[in-house]
Design a protein around this motif. Structure first.
Motif, mmCIF file in Angstrom:
data_model
loop_
_atom_site.group_PDB
_atom_site.id
_atom_site.type_symbol
_atom_site.label_atom_id
_atom_site.label_comp_id
_atom_site.label_asym_id
_atom_site.label_seq_id
_atom_site.Cartn_x
_atom_site.Cartn_y
_atom_site.Cartn_z
ATOM 1 N N THR A 1 31.059 32.338 26.299
ATOM 2 C CA THR A 1 30.932 33.550 27.121
ATOM 3 C C THR A 1 32.043 34.547 26.817
ATOM 4 N N TRP A 2 33.174 34.072 26.342
ATOM 5 C CA TRP A 2 34.350 34.924 26.108
ATOM 6 C C TRP A 2 34.632 35.778 27.351
ATOM 7 N N ASN A 3 34.469 35.174 28.510
ATOM 8 C CA ASN A 3 34.589 35.933 29.757
ATOM 9 C C ASN A 3 35.439 35.155 30.756
ATOM 10 N N PRO A 4 36.719 35.488 30.927
ATOM 11 C CA PRO A 4 37.579 34.775 31.875
ATOM 12 C C PRO A 4 37.058 34.806 33.311
ATOM 13 N N GLU A 5 36.366 35.871 33.708
ATOM 14 C CA GLU A 5 35.819 35.927 35.067
ATOM 15 C C GLU A 5 34.749 34.856 35.269
ATOM 16 N N VAL A 6 33.942 34.638 34.254
ATOM 17 C CA VAL A 6 32.930 33.587 34.326
ATOM 18 C C VAL A 6 33.595 32.209 34.346
ATOM 19 N N SER A 7 34.710 32.069 33.631
ATOM 20 C CA SER A 7 35.449 30.811 33.654
ATOM 21 C C SER A 7 35.974 30.511 35.053
ATOM 22 N N HIS A 8 36.435 31.528 35.748
ATOM 23 C CA HIS A 8 36.894 31.322 37.124
ATOM 24 C C HIS A 8 35.726 30.930 38.025
ATOM 25 N N LEU A 9 34.580 31.560 37.854
ATOM 26 C CA LEU A 9 33.388 31.198 38.616
ATOM 27 C C LEU A 9 33.033 29.737 38.387
ATOM 28 N N TYR A 10 33.127 29.296 37.129
ATOM 29 C CA TYR A 10 32.841 27.902 36.780
ATOM 30 C C TYR A 10 33.790 26.971 37.545
ATOM 31 N N GLY A 11 35.097 27.237 37.422
ATOM 32 C CA GLY A 11 36.080 26.379 38.075
ATOM 33 C C GLY A 11 35.935 26.354 39.577
ATOM 34 N N LYS A 12 35.714 27.517 40.174
ATOM 35 C CA LYS A 12 35.544 27.599 41.626
ATOM 36 C C LYS A 12 34.326 26.793 42.073
ATOM 37 N N SER A 13 33.229 26.912 41.329
ATOM 38 C CA SER A 13 31.983 26.254 41.724
ATOM 39 C C SER A 13 32.082 24.739 41.596
ATOM 40 N N ILE A 14 32.586 24.267 40.457
ATOM 41 C CA ILE A 14 32.692 22.827 40.276
ATOM 42 C C ILE A 14 33.766 22.249 41.191
#
Length: 748
Positions: free
Chosen positions: A111-124
């Motif tokens: 994704t090359w998208n740090p915001e999406v990475s934060h969404l991933y971490g928050k969700s899991i």
């Protein structure tokens, strides 16, 4: 009479009521270090020893006498593992431990998208918190050195800067839930073949420039609360109790104050575990555990053997207090953190998050004549071919195998999205792995098919001949010797005679789309015969919906490759230079599983695109590559200064315009090239990127700022990072091989 008026929570001294004081370690208003010191002062030697090793497959003891709870870990990093029995790997049989599976981390990196990475971490993290877990065993950030590594799908690609940038928001998202991220596998776990006995030798320069930056960022920028050691050896010592890695670098250089957790079975020596930086031991195969003895956990290296050494006066308790202090700090941050949220499990929001991550990570590799997206106004029949269109991919792969609340297959996702607009027909095409049980999790699928290869091919060709579009959905799976823990792949080529199927499909239908489901690069000898190629990854619960939305154009693909696709294995430094998967002579002479195999990283700092650039090799698809359904035009990049000093920054600016007819996202990539250096350096290195969303005709100005760190190399002799004055060049582009413009500058 006054004693009858006593109130709960009061004590009395000479008849005067006084509030009972909360012990310091239980007082959340006190600084954590005060609480740690107080708790340590109240614990017995035996209680301290108990805290440093497991009591079950996934938990370690607390101190019940003091109200200090156990520590519970769970496998990630793509979803929360189902419960197993206390002392066995068998499933516990719960009915409320099904999770949402998120895309594998190769997809997240794409994704090359740090915001999406934060969404991933928050969700899991929310799912882990709901399940009352204190440690999430992930994410993984080991570097993609060879496309044969069976565990690459759990990691974030070949580039240290990309991995470092993407891991930080994931960690923060997880730990916002009061759950510790456990970044793994530290360090140099770059193959699964003989992973317990491979001793890695490499230069300090390669160690610091390539293999450590993501771990360093996890500690210093992400603030991770735990780190997991890896199985392999480094400098002759296992990584789970390696002084150089755990004490000298992790704690002394980086200032890590969390817990070092062993990988399950990664501990091999009591004294090394005592003195070399391990805190918490899990899964050791000591005598007793393998025989089911009740006291099995007392046989762990940091259990009775440790206690015996202390009682005999052979070792002191300084290291023990440090270990327990680290564990207590983790407990106060997690299970005894009264301010953490409640979390949630299997929610629609988590399903939506997984779909978003999948859609952003899917990479459009090739799209000749704009075959994609599928035009549903013209398509009457769509033929879907391939086992991976129907096979569950959340089950398998080793410790990341999941029991999911649901999984939408690619075929089901396409049928649901297309609906009555076109007829979808399915043909198996090939039979790969028909089994449906891995790691005790049963998919419920029976994919057994006794038809011959020729019969399967004939059925697929018959369906393809009359279809308006053919979508071949194949690739790898998460079985042994593919994308799976504890085994490496046997070859770069696709298994199960898939190349034959693809070649024959291309002959009967020019509108062929190949979707490669994998966490690794694969060879594509048919690349010139197939107009559209999509890298689909392992996309989790929402796999089918995410893939369908990209194929039919609801979402424009915006993923970029986090690793290089080579044409052949000989184009990879680790293979060209000859020592993967270890010293050939030692491999030939090895007589049993415990023999140590030495592997030297002759490719040194030249991993992935760095090797391809150095050797002037044309990759199949380069690092950073990914197409869209729209087009982007880059302006001429500029810099805010021509010369920067050591304590300054320099900012590069470039305009990007959407010149197509639909909305899309582009990843602007910044590479730095050192034009003259005292030590050999890569042709270029990624040092910045930004993902931007643009409407048709919209133009944005993208700025990327670097400092001296981006210009530095690691000098082995000086054991220091050096930014050498001289001439540099900033290269701005949409991939490592698609450079749009260059800006020269100097460091003084």
């Amino acid at each position: 009479m006054k004693f009858k008026r006593m109130l709960l929570g009061f004590s009395f001294l000479i008849g005067v009521p006084v509030l009972a004081q909360t012990p310091t370690y239980q007082d959340v208003s006190k600084p954590i270090e005060e609480r740690v010191k107080d708790a340590l002062s109240r614990m017995t030697l035996e209680e301290k020893i108990a805290m440093t090793h497991a009591q079950s497959k996934f938990s370690s003891p607390g101190v019940p006498r003091l109200g200090i709870p156990e520590v519970w870990a769970t496998d990630g990093p793509h979803g929360i593992r189902p419960e197993v029995l206390w002392d066995e790997w068998e499933q516990a049989g719960w009915t409320n431990d099904s999770c949402i599976a998120f895309p594998a981390l190769t997809c997240l990196a794409a994704t090359w998208n740090p915001e999406v990475s934060h969404l991933y971490g928050k969700s899991i993290g929310e799912e882990a918190r709901y399940r009352k877990k204190d440690i999430l065993l992930g994410p993984g950030v080991n570097i993609y050195r060879t496309p044969l590594n069976g565990r690459n799908f759990e990691y974030m690609g070949e580039d240290p800067y990309l991995s470092a940038t993407m891991v930080v928001p994931y960690i923060k998202g997880v730990q916002e839930n009061g759950v510790a991220a456990c970044v793994k596998h530290y360090a140099l776990n770059n193959q699964e073949f003989k992973r317990h006995t491979t001793n890695v030798n490499l230069s300090d320069r390669a160690l610091y420039e390539i293999y450590l930056p993501a771990f360093k960022a996890a500690v210093q920028e992400g603030g991770t609360w735990s780190i997991m050691g890896s199985y392999n050896l480094y400098q002759g010592i296992h990584a789970c109790h390696n002084k150089r890695l755990l004490q000298d670098i992790l704690r002394d250089e980086w200032g890590f104050d969390g817990v070092v957790v062993s990988d399950w079975g990664g501990v091999h020596d009591t004294e090394q575990a005592i003195f070399n930086g391990l805190d918490l031991e899990f899964g050791s195969w000591t005598n007793g555990l393998s025989d089911g003895t009740r006291s099995a956990y007392d046989n762990y290296y940091l259990a009775d053997p440790y206690l015996k050494l202390i009682r005999e006066g052979k070792v002191g308790t300084k290291e023990l207090d440090e270990k327990v202090g680290n564990i207590l700090r983790l407990i106060f941050r997690t299970s005894m953190n009264t301010g953490k949220p409640f979390g949630s499990l299997g929610s629609p929001e988590h399903g939506k998050a997984g779909r978003t991550i999948g859609e952003e990570g899917i990479v459009l590799l090739q799209n000749t004549n704009n075959l994609l997206p599928i035009d549903l106004n013209k398509a009457k029949t769509i033929a879907v071919v391939g086992e991976n269109a129907i096979k569950m991919m959340t089950v398998g792969g080793g410790s990341s195998s999941l029991k999911v609340k649901y999984e939408i297959s690619p075929l089901d996702g396409l049928v649901q999205r297309i609906g009555s607009k076109a007829k979808v027909v399915y043909a198996r095409g090939y039979v790969g792995d028909p089994t449906g049980e891995y790691n005790g999790v049963k998919s419920g699928q029976d994919l057994k098919d006794d038809r011959s290869e020729d019969e399967l091919l004939a059925e697929a060709l018959a369906a393809a001949k009359t279809a308006d579009y053919v979508i071949f959905i194949g690739g790898l799976n998460k079985s042994n010797n593919q994308d799976c823990e504890d085994t490496d792949r046997a070859a770069l080529e696709l298994p199960y005679a898939q190349n034959r199927v693809i070649n024959e499909l291309a002959k009967v239908n020019k509108n062929l789309i190949v979707v490669n489901i994998s966490g690794n690069a694969v060879a594509m000898p048919w690349v010139k015969s197939v107009p559209a190629i999509v890298q689909g990854w392992y996309l989790g619960s929402e796999a089918g919906t995410a893939l369908a939305s990209v194929l039919v154009g609801d979402v424009a693909p915006s993923g970029k490759l986090p690793f290089t696709f080579p044409v052949r294995l000989e184009d990879v430094g680790a293979h060209k230079l000859g020592e993967y998967p270890g010293n050939a002579g030692e491999l030939a002479q090895s007589t049993h599983a415990g023999d140590t195999i030495n592997e030297t990283y002759h490719d040194d700092i030249y991993v992935g695109y760095r090797w391809a650039d150095k050797e002037k090799i044309q990759p199949l698809f380069p690092f950073g590559h990914g197409l869209s359904y729209t087009t982007f035009a880059y302006g001429k990049p500029t810099a805010d200064k021509q010369t920067m000093t050591a304590d300054a920054t320099i900012t590069f600016t470039v305009t990007v315009k959407n010149t197509g007819t639909r909305e899309g996202q582009e990843v602007v990539q910044l590479y730095i090239s050192d034009k003259k250096s005292s030590l050999p350096r890569p042709v270029k290195e990624l040092k910045g990127f930004k993902k931007v969303k643009l409407a048709p005709g919209e133009e944005q100005t993208v700025t990327l700022t670097i400092d001296q760190k981006a210009l530095s190399y690691f000098d082995d002799a000086k054991h220091a990072w050096i930014a050498e004055p001289g001439k540099f060049e900033a290269l701005v582009g949409s991939s490592s091989r698609d450079i749009k413009g260059a800006v020269p500058f100097e460091l003084r």
